[in-house]
Design a protein around this motif. Structure first.
Motif, PDB file in Angstrom:
ATOM      1  N   UNK A   9     -13.023  -1.706  -1.864  1.00  0.00           N
ATOM      2  CA  UNK A   9     -13.275  -1.016  -0.591  1.00  0.00           C
ATOM      3  C   UNK A   9     -11.953  -0.646   0.063  1.00  0.00           C
ATOM      4  N   UNK A  10     -11.857   0.566   0.542  1.00  0.00           N
ATOM      5  CA  UNK A  10     -10.647   1.033   1.230  1.00  0.00           C
ATOM      6  C   UNK A  10     -11.018   1.565   2.616  1.00  0.00           C
ATOM      7  N   UNK A  11     -11.967   0.929   3.256  1.00  0.00           N
ATOM      8  CA  UNK A  11     -12.423   1.326   4.581  1.00  0.00           C
ATOM      9  C   UNK A  11     -11.379   0.895   5.614  1.00  0.00           C
ATOM     10  N   UNK A  12     -10.697   1.859   6.212  1.00  0.00           N
ATOM     11  CA  UNK A  12      -9.582   1.556   7.121  1.00  0.00           C
ATOM     12  C   UNK A  12      -9.985   0.657   8.292  1.00  0.00           C
ATOM     13  N   UNK A  13     -11.098   0.929   8.993  1.00  0.00           N
ATOM     14  CA  UNK A  13     -11.460   0.041  10.107  1.00  0.00           C
ATOM     15  C   UNK A  13     -11.762  -1.394   9.644  1.00  0.00           C
ATOM     16  N   UNK A  14     -12.392  -1.531   8.502  1.00  0.00           N
ATOM     17  CA  UNK A  14     -12.683  -2.864   7.973  1.00  0.00           C
ATOM     18  C   UNK A  14     -11.395  -3.597   7.610  1.00  0.00           C
ATOM     19  N   UNK A  15     -10.482  -2.906   6.948  1.00  0.00           N
ATOM     20  CA  UNK A  15      -9.209  -3.525   6.578  1.00  0.00           C
ATOM     21  C   UNK A  15      -8.403  -3.901   7.807  1.00  0.00           C
ATOM     22  N   UNK A  42      -2.760  -6.753  -2.824  1.00  0.00           N
ATOM     23  CA  UNK A  42      -2.119  -6.055  -3.945  1.00  0.00           C
ATOM     24  C   UNK A  42      -3.143  -5.342  -4.816  1.00  0.00           C
ATOM     25  N   UNK A  43      -4.294  -5.949  -4.993  1.00  0.00           N
ATOM     26  CA  UNK A  43      -5.336  -5.352  -5.829  1.00  0.00           C
ATOM     27  C   UNK A  43      -5.783  -4.003  -5.294  1.00  0.00           C
ATOM     28  N   UNK A  44      -5.900  -3.894  -3.969  1.00  0.00           N
ATOM     29  CA  UNK A  44      -6.313  -2.608  -3.386  1.00  0.00           C
ATOM     30  C   UNK A  44      -5.121  -1.793  -2.887  1.00  0.00           C
ATOM     31  N   UNK A  45      -3.918  -2.273  -3.193  1.00  0.00           N
ATOM     32  CA  UNK A  45      -2.666  -1.584  -2.834  1.00  0.00           C
ATOM     33  C   UNK A  45      -2.548  -1.366  -1.327  1.00  0.00           C
ATOM     34  N   UNK A  52       1.437  -8.789   5.575  1.00  0.00           N
ATOM     35  CA  UNK A  52       2.314  -9.301   4.516  1.00  0.00           C
ATOM     36  C   UNK A  52       3.369 -10.248   5.082  1.00  0.00           C
ATOM     37  N   UNK A  53       3.946  -9.887   6.206  1.00  0.00           N
ATOM     38  CA  UNK A  53       4.947 -10.752   6.828  1.00  0.00           C
ATOM     39  C   UNK A  53       4.325 -12.056   7.328  1.00  0.00           C
ATOM     40  N   UNK A  54       3.122 -11.978   7.879  1.00  0.00           N
ATOM     41  CA  UNK A  54       2.441 -13.186   8.358  1.00  0.00           C
ATOM     42  C   UNK A  54       2.095 -14.113   7.190  1.00  0.00           C
ATOM     43  N   UNK A  55       1.585 -13.548   6.111  1.00  0.00           N
ATOM     44  CA  UNK A  55       1.255 -14.347   4.931  1.00  0.00           C
ATOM     45  C   UNK A  55       2.523 -14.990   4.379  1.00  0.00           C
ATOM     46  N   UNK A  56       3.580 -14.224   4.288  1.00  0.00           N
ATOM     47  CA  UNK A  56       4.838 -14.729   3.740  1.00  0.00           C
ATOM     48  C   UNK A  56       5.414 -15.858   4.580  1.00  0.00           C
ATOM     49  N   UNK A  79       5.304  -8.533  -6.255  1.00  0.00           N
ATOM     50  CA  UNK A  79       5.854  -7.550  -7.194  1.00  0.00           C
ATOM     51  C   UNK A  79       5.055  -6.259  -7.168  1.00  0.00           C
ATOM     52  N   UNK A  80       3.743  -6.372  -7.162  1.00  0.00           N
ATOM     53  CA  UNK A  80       2.876  -5.190  -7.170  1.00  0.00           C
ATOM     54  C   UNK A  80       3.079  -4.342  -5.933  1.00  0.00           C
ATOM     55  N   UNK A  81       3.230  -5.000  -4.792  1.00  0.00           N
ATOM     56  CA  UNK A  81       3.413  -4.278  -3.531  1.00  0.00           C
ATOM     57  C   UNK A  81       4.881  -3.972  -3.239  1.00  0.00           C
ATOM     58  N   UNK A  82       5.755  -4.405  -4.142  1.00  0.00           N
ATOM     59  CA  UNK A  82       7.202  -4.232  -3.960  1.00  0.00           C
ATOM     60  C   UNK A  82       7.645  -4.796  -2.610  1.00  0.00           C
ATOM     61  N   UNK A  83       7.117  -5.974  -2.330  1.00  0.00           N
ATOM     62  CA  UNK A  83       7.420  -6.666  -1.082  1.00  0.00           C
ATOM     63  C   UNK A  83       8.512  -7.687  -1.363  1.00  0.00           C
ATOM     64  N   UNK A  84       9.697  -7.421  -0.872  1.00  0.00           N
ATOM     65  CA  UNK A  84      10.844  -8.280  -1.145  1.00  0.00           C
ATOM     66  C   UNK A  84      11.226  -9.060   0.107  1.00  0.00           C
ATOM     67  N   UNK A  85      10.855 -10.309   0.122  1.00  0.00           N
ATOM     68  CA  UNK A  85      11.219 -11.226   1.192  1.00  0.00           C
ATOM     69  C   UNK A  85      12.077 -12.296   0.528  1.00  0.00           C
ATOM     70  N   UNK A  86      13.394 -12.214   0.709  1.00  0.00           N
ATOM     71  CA  UNK A  86      14.323 -13.075  -0.026  1.00  0.00           C
ATOM     72  C   UNK A  86      14.023 -14.571   0.105  1.00  0.00           C
ATOM     73  N   UNK A  87      13.800 -15.106   1.305  1.00  0.00           N
ATOM     74  CA  UNK A  87      13.500 -16.544   1.382  1.00  0.00           C
ATOM     75  C   UNK A  87      12.215 -16.913   0.635  1.00  0.00           C
TER      76      UNK A  87
END
Length: 94
Positions: A9-15, A42-45, A52-56, A79-87
């Motif tokens: 699902x890629x429903x913007x309001x739901x996401x 990552x699965x739904x890109x 992402x920052x909160x999860x990290x 890696x899939x989302x190319x999210x680079x958080x060094x710590x």
């Protein structure tokens, strides 16, 4: 988030609603839930930077409690989302 990703699902309001609810309660997430949420994004890109920052941030404090599958799923999501958080990436690699 897992069900949304499994259904592709890629429903913007739901996401947006899932993101807001997740960010508000992220400190209560167990390691499995953090990894699953990252995997789902990552699965739904979904490149929701605030989520992402909160999860990290939450994962960084709980990385020692992740099981091997959770670490793997979390690393794959970054890696899939190319999210680079060094710590976070340093913590994953340890």
């Amino acid at each position: 988030a897992w069900a949304v990703s499994k259904l592709s699902l890629r429903d913007a309001p739901l996401l947006a609603a899932l993101s807001a609810a997740s960010i508000a309660t992220i400190s209560a997430f167990e390691p499995h839930s953090l990894a699953s949420t990252a995997w789902s994004m990552a699965t739904i890109r979904s490149e929701d930077a605030p989520l992402l920052h909160a999860i990290s941030a939450a994962a960084l404090h709980k990385m020692s409690d992740f099981d091997p599958r959770g670490v793997s799923n979390f690393a794959w999501a970054c890696a899939t989302l190319r999210f680079a958080n060094a710590p976070l990436l340093t913590s994953i690699s340890e």
